[in-house]
Design an enzyme around this catalytic site. Sequence first.
Site, PDB file in Angstrom:
ATOM      1  CD  GLN A  79       3.796  -3.595   1.516  1.00 15.43           C
ATOM      2  OE1 GLN A  79       3.155  -4.307   2.271  1.00 15.43           O
ATOM      3  NE2 GLN A  79       3.317  -3.174   0.368  1.00 15.43           N
TER       4      GLN A  79
ATOM      5  CG  HIS B 193       7.880  -5.638   5.415  1.00 14.81           C
ATOM      6  ND1 HIS B 193       6.895  -5.982   4.534  1.00 14.81           N
ATOM      7  CD2 HIS B 193       7.253  -4.963   6.418  1.00 14.81           C
ATOM      8  CE1 HIS B 193       5.725  -5.530   4.968  1.00 14.81           C
ATOM      9  NE2 HIS B 193       5.914  -4.904   6.106  1.00 14.81           N
TER      10      HIS B 193
HETATM   11  P1  NAD Z   1       1.329  -9.591  -2.070  1.00 19.57           P
HETATM   12  O1  NAD Z   1       1.953 -10.848  -2.555  1.00 19.57           O
HETATM   13  O2  NAD Z   1       0.361  -9.660  -0.963  1.00 19.57           O
HETATM   14  O3  NAD Z   1       0.557  -8.874  -3.297  1.00 19.57           O
HETATM   15  C1  NAD Z   1       1.166  -8.702  -4.536  1.00 19.57           C
HETATM   16  C2  NAD Z   1       0.296  -7.762  -5.368  1.00 19.57           C
HETATM   17  O4  NAD Z   1       0.985  -7.503  -6.588  1.00 19.57           O
HETATM   18  C3  NAD Z   1      -1.070  -8.333  -5.741  1.00 19.57           C
HETATM   19  O5  NAD Z   1      -2.062  -7.375  -5.455  1.00 19.57           O
HETATM   20  C4  NAD Z   1      -0.961  -8.557  -7.249  1.00 19.57           C
HETATM   21  O6  NAD Z   1      -2.190  -8.314  -7.934  1.00 19.57           O
HETATM   22  C5  NAD Z   1       0.055  -7.517  -7.641  1.00 19.57           C
HETATM   23  N1  NAD Z   1       0.803  -7.787  -8.872  1.00 19.57           N
HETATM   24  C6  NAD Z   1       1.085  -8.994  -9.446  1.00 19.57           C
HETATM   25  N2  NAD Z   1       1.791  -8.814 -10.575  1.00 19.57           N
HETATM   26  C7  NAD Z   1       1.978  -7.471 -10.719  1.00 19.57           C
HETATM   27  C8  NAD Z   1       2.626  -6.670 -11.693  1.00 19.57           C
HETATM   28  N3  NAD Z   1       3.248  -7.212 -12.745  1.00 19.57           N
HETATM   29  N4  NAD Z   1       2.604  -5.324 -11.534  1.00 19.57           N
HETATM   30  C9  NAD Z   1       1.964  -4.749 -10.465  1.00 19.57           C
HETATM   31  N5  NAD Z   1       1.338  -5.466  -9.519  1.00 19.57           N
HETATM   32  C10 NAD Z   1       1.340  -6.810  -9.634  1.00 19.57           C
HETATM   33  O7  NAD Z   1       2.522  -8.619  -1.744  1.00 19.57           O
HETATM   34  P2  NAD Z   1       2.654  -7.403  -0.730  1.00 19.57           P
HETATM   35  O8  NAD Z   1       1.424  -6.558  -0.776  1.00 19.57           O
HETATM   36  O9  NAD Z   1       3.972  -6.821  -0.985  1.00 19.57           O
HETATM   37  O10 NAD Z   1       2.677  -8.062   0.720  1.00 19.57           O
HETATM   38  C11 NAD Z   1       3.317  -9.288   0.959  1.00 19.57           C
HETATM   39  C12 NAD Z   1       4.462  -9.322   1.941  1.00 19.57           C
HETATM   40  O11 NAD Z   1       5.373 -10.277   1.429  1.00 19.57           O
HETATM   41  C13 NAD Z   1       5.265  -8.092   2.120  1.00 19.57           C
HETATM   42  O12 NAD Z   1       5.384  -7.932   3.478  1.00 19.57           O
HETATM   43  C14 NAD Z   1       6.648  -8.356   1.525  1.00 19.57           C
HETATM   44  O13 NAD Z   1       7.647  -8.034   2.457  1.00 19.57           O
HETATM   45  C15 NAD Z   1       6.702  -9.830   1.310  1.00 19.57           C
HETATM   46  N6  NAD Z   1       7.218 -10.272  -0.022  1.00 19.57           N
HETATM   47  C16 NAD Z   1       8.305  -9.671  -0.602  1.00 19.57           C
HETATM   48  C17 NAD Z   1       8.765 -10.100  -1.861  1.00 19.57           C
HETATM   49  C18 NAD Z   1       9.954  -9.406  -2.489  1.00 19.57           C
HETATM   50  O14 NAD Z   1      10.798  -8.856  -1.795  1.00 19.57           O
HETATM   51  N7  NAD Z   1      10.041  -9.393  -3.832  1.00 19.57           N
HETATM   52  C19 NAD Z   1       8.121 -11.142  -2.528  1.00 19.57           C
HETATM   53  C20 NAD Z   1       7.016 -11.747  -1.905  1.00 19.57           C
HETATM   54  C21 NAD Z   1       6.580 -11.286  -0.670  1.00 19.57           C
END
Ligand code: NAD
Length: 246
Positions: free
Chosen positions: A104, A122
Amino acid sequence: MIPAVADIDTVQRWLTESQRVAVLTGAGISAESGIPVFRGAGGLWQQHRPEELATPEAFARDPRLVWEWYDWRRTRVAAAEPNPGHRALAQLERHVPELTLITQNVDGLHERAGSRRILRLHGDLWTLQCTGCGRQDRNTDVPLNELPPRCRCGALLRPGVVWFGEALPVEVLQQASTAAETAQVFLVVGTSALVQPAASLPFTARAHGAHVVEINPEKTTLSRYADVSFLARAGEFLPRLLQLRH
Ligand code: NAD
Ligand code: ZN
């Protein structure tokens, strides 16, 4: 909490015995690279919530504001590095006959870690898409020269990502569903398992007989349906879990 060794052994055995494995990753896998997650602690950008900026309506209202946010995210990601969690998944591709990595994330850190077969549900921060002629281009400039950026045809460019309220790319979603239906093990790493339709993939996998394994330091709505739920950080724990012997 320290994951039980018996669980680690079991999951390693499932993985070494499997032909087909699928992995779903979310923002949590990039947290240890310093990329903020959306939900959970620390995620605000100025006074705006990502959910209010990552929409077609926000872009129509104020394309410059939306682009400032994306430019900021691109700059942060460009300065970050893939972490051991991304790298462990890239390694796993060499051990499993058929590995499908479904993400995602839009940050591109999986490809930078060496993963090859990636389904981007995404989209991608590094693709710009014209709102006029539809042209798509890869662009890695940080910061961008011009905000909001424009296409040669004169129309506004937008980030090549899927916004809230938009449909996912049909073919990519279809491939992800097939991977979930056919996987023997389905790993779910660092996703709050709230954003649909990605959140339904582990349930599809489970319904088709896969072992579902979650890695997340916090419990999610999926945790009680998973066969094994490791309350652990991906960058610390995946290298250990995915150290497979043959
Ligand atoms: P989310 O922000 O909803 O959830 C993040 C999850 O990661 C939480 O459950 C949290 O407990 C967990 N987490 C935190 N630190 C962690 C670690 N060190 N190891 C493992 N897990 C950990 O993110 P989502 O479920 O991906 O959904 C959010 C949406 O936002 C997606 O559609 C995505 O496209 C987008 N998004 C992308 C990025 C990116 O590309 N890096 C960043 C932020 C959001
Ligand atoms: Zn154009």
